[in-house]
Design a protein around this motif. Structure first.
Motif, mmCIF file in Angstrom:
data_model
loop_
_atom_site.group_PDB
_atom_site.id
_atom_site.type_symbol
_atom_site.label_atom_id
_atom_site.label_comp_id
_atom_site.label_asym_id
_atom_site.label_seq_id
_atom_site.Cartn_x
_atom_site.Cartn_y
_atom_site.Cartn_z
ATOM 1 N N SER A 153 25.619 -70.877 44.111
ATOM 2 C CA SER A 153 25.573 -69.064 44.832
ATOM 3 C C SER A 153 24.479 -69.007 43.272
ATOM 4 C CB SER A 153 26.712 -68.404 43.881
ATOM 5 O OG SER A 153 26.906 -68.781 42.908
ATOM 6 N N ASN A 154 24.370 -69.786 42.138
ATOM 7 C CA ASN A 154 23.011 -69.497 41.660
ATOM 8 C C ASN A 154 21.018 -69.622 42.492
ATOM 9 O OD1 ASN A 154 21.634 -69.226 39.279
ATOM 10 N ND2 ASN A 154 20.307 -71.393 39.414
ATOM 11 N N ARG A 155 21.509 -71.373 43.415
ATOM 12 C CA ARG A 155 20.554 -72.152 44.053
ATOM 13 C C ARG A 155 19.728 -71.036 44.486
ATOM 14 N NH1 ARG A 155 22.610 -76.408 44.646
ATOM 15 N NH2 ARG A 155 21.915 -76.962 42.262
ATOM 16 N N TYR A 156 20.918 -70.830 45.989
ATOM 17 C CA TYR A 156 20.703 -70.236 46.959
ATOM 18 C C TYR A 156 20.700 -68.256 46.943
ATOM 19 C CZ TYR A 156 21.302 -75.019 48.815
ATOM 20 O OH TYR A 156 20.735 -77.075 47.967
ATOM 21 N N LEU A 157 21.538 -67.894 46.488
ATOM 22 C CA LEU A 157 21.675 -66.944 46.141
ATOM 23 C C LEU A 157 20.759 -65.674 45.392
ATOM 24 C CD1 LEU A 157 23.431 -64.061 47.839
ATOM 25 C CD2 LEU A 157 25.024 -64.861 46.413
ATOM 26 N N PHE A 158 21.398 -66.388 43.998
ATOM 27 C CA PHE A 158 20.724 -65.329 43.033
ATOM 28 C C PHE A 158 19.550 -66.069 42.955
ATOM 29 C CE2 PHE A 158 25.753 -65.204 42.016
ATOM 30 C CZ PHE A 158 26.118 -63.604 42.585
#
Length: 261
Positions: free
Chosen positions: A61-66
């Protein structure tokens, strides 16, 4: 055999139902009560598998979303690392998405008294474990240690705010014992249905003080202490009418039954 009568009002407003759905999902994934099996022998492999999945989801989620941090710093004694903040925002997002989908699929339901009863039990015991865990080590003076000679000889301006506050607490055994005792008493009251409301009130006051202290002195347990305070408010929200009648309007309050079936 008569059916169980679950405590609560027969009709909840649309807002109440939506926010209950949100907190139901959010608290379950945050508390993760299924991880309490760690106290059962030979469950380490299963928990490692679960934790690995959670790590991958948060990292992803940190790499691709946030796309907030280049590298996530995992918890290392601090509860406010980039990993924890990413987890916090991800769980908020998942909670709102799940609540929205749930609201569409289950829009005709008038209340959630049954699952609210079980969620309150999970939240109660999570708070109880933290009250006892933090309270007992304070009562034995093990959380904040008395300043050593090197610290006592260091100019106050050289200390970080957290270290300064830690020494402030550790310097007085009496104050540290008192603060730990309040946490333990709140936990004891929460254990019993008759005194659970008083326990939630006490725990809410205790953890609000802890959260404000963490915030004011930059102590890296802000996210965790904030959640404990919000959980106390969540428990008390089911008795808002009784509490306001008694404490604000100076009127008799009805008997509490939300912890009984």
């Amino acid at each position: 055999m008569s059916p169980i009568s679950w405590p609560g009002r027969p009709y909840w407003s649309l807002t109440e139902r939506f926010f209950f759905r949100f907190f139901f999902v959010y608290f379950l994934i945050y508390i993760a009560p299924w991880t309490w099996i760690e106290y059962i022998p030979y469950t380490e492999g299963l928990l490692n598998f679960y934790n690995d999945i959670v790590d991958r989801i948060i990292e992803g989620s940190n790499r691709y979303l946030f796309k907030t941090y280049k590298v996530l710093v995992h918890p290392n004694g601090s509860g406010d690392t980039s990993y924890n903040w990413t987890q916090f925002w991800l769980y908020l997002l998942l909670g709102f998405i799940a609540a929205a989908v749930w609201s569409v699929l289950d829009r005709k339901r008038s209340n959630y008294n049954r699952i609210a009863y079980w969620l309150r039990i999970i939240v109660r015991y999570f708070i109880i474990m933290n009250c006892f865990g933090y309270g007992i080590i304070k009562m034995y003076f093990l959380q904040m240690i008395f300043p050593n000679f090197s610290q006592l000889a260091t100019p106050l301006g050289d200390f970080l705010p957290m270290r300064f506050s830690w020494m402030f607490m550790g310097y007085s055994d009496g104050y540290q014992f008192f603060s730990g005792m309040m946490e333990v008493i709140a936990g004891l009251f929460l254990l019993y249905r008759r005194t659970a409301t008083l326990g939630a009130l006490m725990a809410g006051g205790v953890f609000l003080n802890v959260f404000v202290m963490n915030l004011s002195y930059d102590i890296p347990v802000k996210i965790y202490s904030f959640h404990l305070f919000v959980m106390c408010i969540f428990l008390l929200s089911f008795e808002l009418g009784r509490i306001t009648q008694f404490f604000i309007f100076n009127k008799p309050a009805a008997d509490g039954n939300i912890y009984s079936v």
